[in-house]
Design a protein around this motif. Structure first.
Motif, PDB file in Angstrom:
ATOM      1  N   VAL A   1      82.974   0.534  74.554  1.00  0.00           N
ATOM      2  CA  VAL A   1      81.971   0.027  73.606  1.00  0.00           C
ATOM      3  C   VAL A   1      81.238  -1.159  74.209  1.00  0.00           C
ATOM      4  N   LEU A   2      79.931  -1.083  74.229  1.00  0.00           N
ATOM      5  CA  LEU A   2      79.083  -2.235  74.535  1.00  0.00           C
ATOM      6  C   LEU A   2      78.111  -2.387  73.371  1.00  0.00           C
ATOM      7  N   LYS A   3      78.510  -3.175  72.393  1.00  0.00           N
ATOM      8  CA  LYS A   3      77.683  -3.362  71.199  1.00  0.00           C
ATOM      9  C   LYS A   3      76.829  -4.624  71.347  1.00  0.00           C
ATOM     10  N   TYR A   4      77.490  -5.735  71.650  1.00  0.00           N
ATOM     11  CA  TYR A   4      76.749  -6.973  71.915  1.00  0.00           C
ATOM     12  C   TYR A   4      76.176  -6.945  73.337  1.00  0.00           C
ATOM     13  N   GLU A   5      75.010  -7.526  73.491  1.00  0.00           N
ATOM     14  CA  GLU A   5      74.330  -7.538  74.781  1.00  0.00           C
ATOM     15  C   GLU A   5      74.793  -8.717  75.639  1.00  0.00           C
ATOM     16  N   PHE A   6      74.933  -8.475  76.941  1.00  0.00           N
ATOM     17  CA  PHE A   6      75.193  -9.577  77.859  1.00  0.00           C
ATOM     18  C   PHE A   6      74.040 -10.573  77.802  1.00  0.00           C
ATOM     19  N   SER A   7      74.370 -11.848  77.909  1.00  0.00           N
ATOM     20  CA  SER A   7      73.323 -12.860  77.959  1.00  0.00           C
ATOM     21  C   SER A   7      72.442 -12.659  79.186  1.00  0.00           C
ATOM     22  N   LYS A   8      71.160 -12.846  79.009  1.00  0.00           N
ATOM     23  CA  LYS A   8      70.217 -12.706  80.120  1.00  0.00           C
ATOM     24  C   LYS A   8      69.903 -14.046  80.765  1.00  0.00           C
ATOM     25  N   THR A   9      70.343 -15.142  80.159  1.00  0.00           N
ATOM     26  CA  THR A   9      69.970 -16.467  80.663  1.00  0.00           C
ATOM     27  C   THR A   9      71.162 -17.391  80.885  1.00  0.00           C
ATOM     28  N   SER A  10      72.357 -17.020  80.457  1.00  0.00           N
ATOM     29  CA  SER A  10      73.526 -17.883  80.607  1.00  0.00           C
ATOM     30  C   SER A  10      73.852 -18.119  82.067  1.00  0.00           C
ATOM     31  N   ASP A  11      74.440 -19.298  82.369  1.00  0.00           N
ATOM     32  CA  ASP A  11      74.848 -19.574  83.744  1.00  0.00           C
ATOM     33  C   ASP A  11      76.159 -18.878  84.100  1.00  0.00           C
TER      34      ASP A  11
ATOM     35  N   ARG B   1      79.416 -13.580  82.102  1.00  0.00           N
ATOM     36  CA  ARG B   1      80.675 -12.949  81.702  1.00  0.00           C
ATOM     37  C   ARG B   1      81.356 -13.736  80.587  1.00  0.00           C
ATOM     38  N   ALA B   2      81.356 -15.049  80.698  1.00  0.00           N
ATOM     39  CA  ALA B   2      82.139 -15.867  79.776  1.00  0.00           C
ATOM     40  C   ALA B   2      81.305 -16.533  78.696  1.00  0.00           C
ATOM     41  N   LYS B   3      80.021 -16.685  78.919  1.00  0.00           N
ATOM     42  CA  LYS B   3      79.209 -17.463  77.991  1.00  0.00           C
ATOM     43  C   LYS B   3      78.093 -16.616  77.402  1.00  0.00           C
TER      44      LYS B   3
END
Length: 561
Positions: free
Chosen positions: A424-434, A437-439
């Motif tokens: 399941v990939l429901k929430y999107e990975f951040s496109k701007t976080s440093d 993976r964790a933030k």
């Protein structure tokens, strides 16, 4: 050690000055100070109370209790060792958890921390109120937040710690008394608050939605081990009443694209009513996006270490609830909530800005950025600018000839490899976080408008208004029009209602609560046969029992542990 201090304070009423300057208190971006004379006290006392939410909702805490304990999620030993963790997730799934289970203990600790900080907030704001400050709205907000943490505690552990000031010992509430305590806090919040702030703070609509949730689950909370639960008409009428208030106010809207609700910039999505504000790395704890993905799925070209962790998959039973609902047809062709295709296998070269993994329930051969192993640069196309995209192999697992093919089968023996289980990939990975993976920077959703419609539908159904229930459920389905749409249901009963909640809210940490309310938590599913109704409540952690041991009879273990 710090968590134990919070727990002891909650129990015993020890005075403690709260000084949480390390918890990124900017989480409350909407001004907490306003024109309040002592605004710094308000901001400094409410921000830490909100900050505990991100700790509770970490993927290995509340998610584990609400999802891995159900038919929606299963987490085996990957490759025979990964995620072993002394069987804590296997015990969670099999309902063999004990008072020493780490996810149970950690979730309890951070809920206790949240309650303690909320009590501090209530006490501090009341002190300002006694001095003549106009702080009624802040007191209502603090009480609403205390009610939310208390409802989490009641739902998971069957108890609430009642406390108004810091100089008295908490009272342990169960059943009706606990429900009434939470109700009074939420009613106080609902009466005073407006909808100016949010979704990262308790608002009037949030209090109304949480009241509806409380009344809907009240039959279980009053008698958690009952063979059948008494869904009183007066409770269901209150569910409808408070859902009506949210809907009729017109401040929220159902999203036409289902997965936009879970995008990394979802803070302004009109479907969100109450959420954990995660923007701009406010808490740095949000790992919901990468938890289920393969170790060879890298969602962000700029981060060579931001890969998946081969965590939980879904069970075959949950998958087949989709297939059965559509008479054997591929759910991806019938229901946009199941899957959103972003990668075209025919495209082998792509710009970084255009690269995005598929979303929803992921099956079969996976495609993505090509790399030899974790930490090495992604392969570039001949132009040197764009990235090579193709079928993935288990490079990061030391098996570069084995393709990443997510299988329907998953268990603890034969099908426990790195690629077993649909993901399941429901929430999107951040496109701007440093640190993608964790933030994560999406708001973690605690309450959204679709749940208001679904709760109202269920309450109507339990009052024998099937037509009204069907109308509400179909209103949610009809709103999702951005891609393939969702066909309307022709009829509804409690089993279909339960199924529909699964389709709408999978991996949103509601499944265990739903399964108990619909009488399905004792059912059997992959790798789970335990039918003990006493497992509906989690054990109170042994550390908490031991911490209160000098006060005989103060904190008693739940039945069955």
């Amino acid at each position: 050690m710090r968590k134990n201090i919070y727990v002891l304070m909650l129990f015993l009423g020890v005075m403690l000055v709260e000084g949480c300057t390390d918890l990124q208190e900017e989480v409350l971006d909407e001004s907490l100070t306003g024109n309040v004379t002592n605004g710094d006290v308000i901001a400094g006392t409410l921000a830490p109370a909100y900050a505990s939410l991100s700790e509770v909702f970490l993927h290995t805490r509340y998610f584990a209790l609400q999802e891995i304990s159900t038919d929606e999620a299963i987490l085996p030993y990957r490759g025979g060792t990964d995620w072993g963790d002394n069987n804590i997730y296997i015990d969670m799934h099999r309902h063999t958890y004990t008072p020493m289970n780490a996810p149970v203990t950690n979730t309890w600790n951070f809920i206790s921390q949240g309650i303690t900080r909320s009590v501090i907030a209530v006490s501090n704001v009341r002190a300002l109120q006694s001095e003549g400050q106009q702080v009624d709205a802040y007191l209502a907000e603090a009480r609403g937040l205390r009610a939310y943490y208390s409802m989490l505690s009641l739902d998971l552990f069957g108890i609430v710690m009642s406390k108004d000031t810091l100089d008295v010992r908490s009272r342990v509430l169960r059943g009706d008394e606990a429900v009434n305590y939470i109700e009074q806090d939420l009613l106080a919040a609902e009466a005073v608050l407006d909808n100016t702030n949010g979704p990262g703070r308790i608002t009037k609509a949030a209090a109304q939605g949480l009241l509806a949730r409380l009344y809907l689950n009240a039959p279980v909370y009053r008698s958690p081990y009952a063979e059948t639960h008494d869904f009183r008409r007066e409770d269901m009428q209150k569910v409808v009443e408070y859902c009506n208030k949210v809907i009729e106010a017109g401040n929220y809207a159902l999203s036409s694209e289902f997965f936009e609700i879970f995008d990394d910039e979802n803070h302004t999505n009109k479907e969100l009513i109450f959420a954990i504000d995660q923007r701009a790395n406010l808490n740095g704890n949000n790992r919901m996006a990468y938890f289920s993905l393969s170790g060879d799925q890298f969602p962000l070209p700029q981060f060579v270490n931001a890969n998946g962790t081969d965590g939980p998959g879904i069970t075959p039973e949950f998958y087949h609830s989709w297939v059965d609902a559509y008479d054997g047809a591929d759910p991806a062709t019938k229901d946009m909530r199941f899957y959103k295709k972003n990668l075209d296998p025919a495209v082998t070269c792509i710009a970084a800005a255009d690269f995005e993994l598929d979303r929803g329930i992921l099956r079969g051969q996976q495609y993505g950025l090509q790399t030899d192993r974790k930490g090495t640069p992604f392969k570039r196309c001949g132009d040197g600018a764009n990235y090579v995209v193709g079928p993935l192999f288990n490079n990061t697992r030391g098996n570069p000839t084995q393709p990443v093919i997510f299988t329907e089968e998953v268990d603890y023996t034969t099908y426990s490899g790195y690629s077993s289980g649909y993901r399941v990939l429901k929430y999107e990975f951040s496109k701007t976080s440093d640190d993608g993976r964790a933030k994560g920077e999406f708001d973690i959703i605690l309450l959204r408008l679709a749940d208001i419609y679904m709760m109202r539908a269920e309450a109507k159904l339990r009052m024998d208004d099937a037509a009204g229930a069907l109308q509400d459920v179909n209103a949610v389905r009809a709103a999702r029009t951005a891609r393939i749409g969702i066909p309307p249901l022709e009829a509804i009963d409690l089993d279909i209602m339960f199924r529909e909640r699964g389709f709408e809210f999978y991996f949103e940490m509601q499944r265990r609560t739903d399964m108990i309310r619909f009488g399905k938590y004792e059912n059997a599913w992959t790798e789970k046969t335990n039918s003990d109704p006493l497992k509906r409540l989690f054990p109170i952690p042994q550390t908490a029992i031991d911490g209160a041991s000098e006060f005989e009879g103060f904190l008693e273990q739940n039945d069955g542990y």
